[in-house]
Design a protein around this motif. Sequence first.
Motif, mmCIF file in Angstrom:
data_model
loop_
_atom_site.group_PDB
_atom_site.id
_atom_site.type_symbol
_atom_site.label_atom_id
_atom_site.label_comp_id
_atom_site.label_asym_id
_atom_site.label_seq_id
_atom_site.Cartn_x
_atom_site.Cartn_y
_atom_site.Cartn_z
ATOM 1 N N UNK A 182 0.749 -1.150 0.101
ATOM 2 C CA UNK A 182 -0.107 0.085 0.102
ATOM 3 C C UNK A 182 0.831 1.098 0.036
ATOM 4 N N UNK A 183 0.119 2.321 -0.371
ATOM 5 C CA UNK A 183 0.558 3.750 -0.157
ATOM 6 C C UNK A 183 -0.093 4.350 0.500
ATOM 7 N N UNK A 184 0.147 4.914 1.772
ATOM 8 C CA UNK A 184 -0.415 5.846 2.750
ATOM 9 C C UNK A 184 -0.226 6.977 2.863
ATOM 10 N N UNK A 185 -0.989 7.931 2.953
ATOM 11 C CA UNK A 185 -0.849 9.228 3.300
ATOM 12 C C UNK A 185 -1.557 9.541 4.541
ATOM 13 N N UNK A 186 -0.807 10.237 5.535
ATOM 14 C CA UNK A 186 -0.991 10.205 6.888
ATOM 15 C C UNK A 186 -0.904 11.299 7.471
ATOM 16 N N UNK A 187 -1.788 11.554 8.513
ATOM 17 C CA UNK A 187 -1.719 13.025 9.313
ATOM 18 C C UNK A 187 -0.214 13.059 10.340
ATOM 19 N N UNK A 188 0.080 13.979 10.633
ATOM 20 C CA UNK A 188 1.329 14.025 11.566
ATOM 21 C C UNK A 188 0.883 13.571 12.983
ATOM 22 N N UNK A 189 1.755 13.129 13.884
ATOM 23 C CA UNK A 189 1.486 12.428 15.080
ATOM 24 C C UNK A 189 0.961 13.339 16.117
ATOM 25 N N UNK A 190 0.895 14.654 15.984
ATOM 26 C CA UNK A 190 0.370 15.500 17.096
ATOM 27 C C UNK A 190 -0.748 16.404 16.241
ATOM 28 N N UNK A 222 2.550 18.031 9.340
ATOM 29 C CA UNK A 222 3.528 17.109 9.672
ATOM 30 C C UNK A 222 2.959 15.731 8.954
ATOM 31 N N UNK A 223 2.363 15.840 7.765
ATOM 32 C CA UNK A 223 1.739 14.909 7.094
ATOM 33 C C UNK A 223 3.057 14.167 6.344
ATOM 34 N N UNK A 224 2.641 12.786 5.992
ATOM 35 C CA UNK A 224 3.707 12.153 5.485
ATOM 36 C C UNK A 224 3.078 11.055 4.460
ATOM 37 N N UNK A 279 3.704 7.070 3.347
ATOM 38 C CA UNK A 279 4.570 5.816 3.516
ATOM 39 C C UNK A 279 4.349 4.889 2.340
ATOM 40 N N UNK A 280 5.278 4.122 1.817
ATOM 41 C CA UNK A 280 5.433 3.306 0.858
ATOM 42 C C UNK A 280 5.375 1.676 1.732
ATOM 43 N N UNK A 281 4.541 0.811 1.682
ATOM 44 C CA UNK A 281 4.979 -0.233 2.466
ATOM 45 C C UNK A 281 5.125 -0.232 3.940
ATOM 46 N N UNK A 282 4.939 1.005 4.392
ATOM 47 C CA UNK A 282 5.354 1.127 5.665
ATOM 48 C C UNK A 282 7.026 1.179 5.945
ATOM 49 N N UNK A 283 7.847 1.073 4.829
ATOM 50 C CA UNK A 283 9.072 0.850 4.960
ATOM 51 C C UNK A 283 9.804 2.213 4.502
ATOM 52 N N UNK A 284 9.356 3.008 3.577
ATOM 53 C CA UNK A 284 10.008 4.053 3.363
ATOM 54 C C UNK A 284 9.155 5.271 3.436
ATOM 55 N N UNK A 285 9.792 6.514 3.529
ATOM 56 C CA UNK A 285 8.702 7.737 4.051
ATOM 57 C C UNK A 285 9.233 8.905 3.416
ATOM 58 N N UNK A 286 7.998 9.548 3.192
ATOM 59 C CA UNK A 286 8.312 10.969 2.563
ATOM 60 C C UNK A 286 7.628 11.893 3.209
ATOM 61 N N UNK A 287 8.449 13.133 3.917
ATOM 62 C CA UNK A 287 7.391 14.228 4.578
ATOM 63 C C UNK A 287 6.979 15.046 3.406
ATOM 64 N N UNK A 288 5.730 15.614 3.767
ATOM 65 C CA UNK A 288 4.977 16.299 2.790
ATOM 66 C C UNK A 288 4.639 17.592 3.012
ATOM 67 N N UNK A 289 4.637 18.460 2.115
ATOM 68 C CA UNK A 289 4.188 20.049 2.288
ATOM 69 C C UNK A 289 2.990 20.242 1.387
ATOM 70 N N UNK A 290 2.448 21.201 1.869
ATOM 71 C CA UNK A 290 0.898 21.547 1.166
ATOM 72 C C UNK A 290 1.223 21.903 -0.322
ATOM 73 N N UNK A 291 0.393 21.046 -0.968
ATOM 74 C CA UNK A 291 0.667 21.209 -2.367
ATOM 75 C C UNK A 291 1.252 20.087 -3.040
ATOM 76 N N UNK A 292 1.874 19.190 -2.251
ATOM 77 C CA UNK A 292 2.652 18.160 -2.816
ATOM 78 C C UNK A 292 1.440 16.936 -3.371
#
Length: 298
Positions: free
Chosen positions: A155-163, A245-247, A249-262
Amino acid sequence: MKPLFRQVALIGKYPAAVAGSQAATIRAALEDIANFVASRGCEVVLERETAAASGLTGYASLDVPGIGEHCDLVLVVGGDGTMLGIGRQLARFGVPLIGINHGRLGFITDIPLGRFRTALEPMLAGQFEEDHRSMMQASVVRDGECVFEATALNDVVVHRGTTSGMVELRVEVDGHFVANQRADGLIVASPTGSTAYSLSAGGPLLHPSAPGWVLAPIAPHTLSNRPIVLPDAAEVTIELVSGRDASANFDMQSLASLLHGDRITVKRSQHRVRFLHPHGWNYFDTLRKKMHWNEGHS
């Protein structure tokens, strides 16, 4: 009789923290499997890090790309996470994979370690079921430039920040606007990944041969935002409209931090992973066992 597979690679990735009796158990398992495969007339090759971590000697070793180029079969000893990582790396080579389960759940590493001899004997002689799994090719585009690329089998998951609170995501399919969704995140899952995070978010199960993706919101603000099944020929684009702080995840193994507009774009990879299963295997047996269906019934 000449073996069907001439060179067979053995891969088992384990954390460096494993020590003592557990490390000895893992080493013994790898050695048993290597000796068994060699006794069936195959040349055994150890993945380089596996050889170093286990201390096994007497066998040639190669890195993962070298295994893809030179070996006819790969035995992966571990759990589904191990198989996901190896499957992504080896898909482009077309080499088949067999999973020997030394983890917990084992949807795709389906041969129990204690029964590997019984299962592998006929498989090495050509009696097996072949199962092809589609993968995703994903990219993160920022200001018109690709800043991150990854493949995913689950899976590819776009997720909110932890806080922070919810994220707002604009979803498009093949360039057509679908919806703006406010949620904790959004999952694009393959049929293989439909039994993973997507399932816990209320997504449906997809048979591995189904040519589709699941688009499943995580804790959506609007309860009418429901999971949807899309054709895997479609290109899914998710734009981060708001949220801190959104990110991705790709198979929960690689991670990209996201900015607005990404914009995260997901499309079908040109490569597929080849799994081999014991003769007589079928997906519904796996589901019944792993999902504990029909327990208490004969």
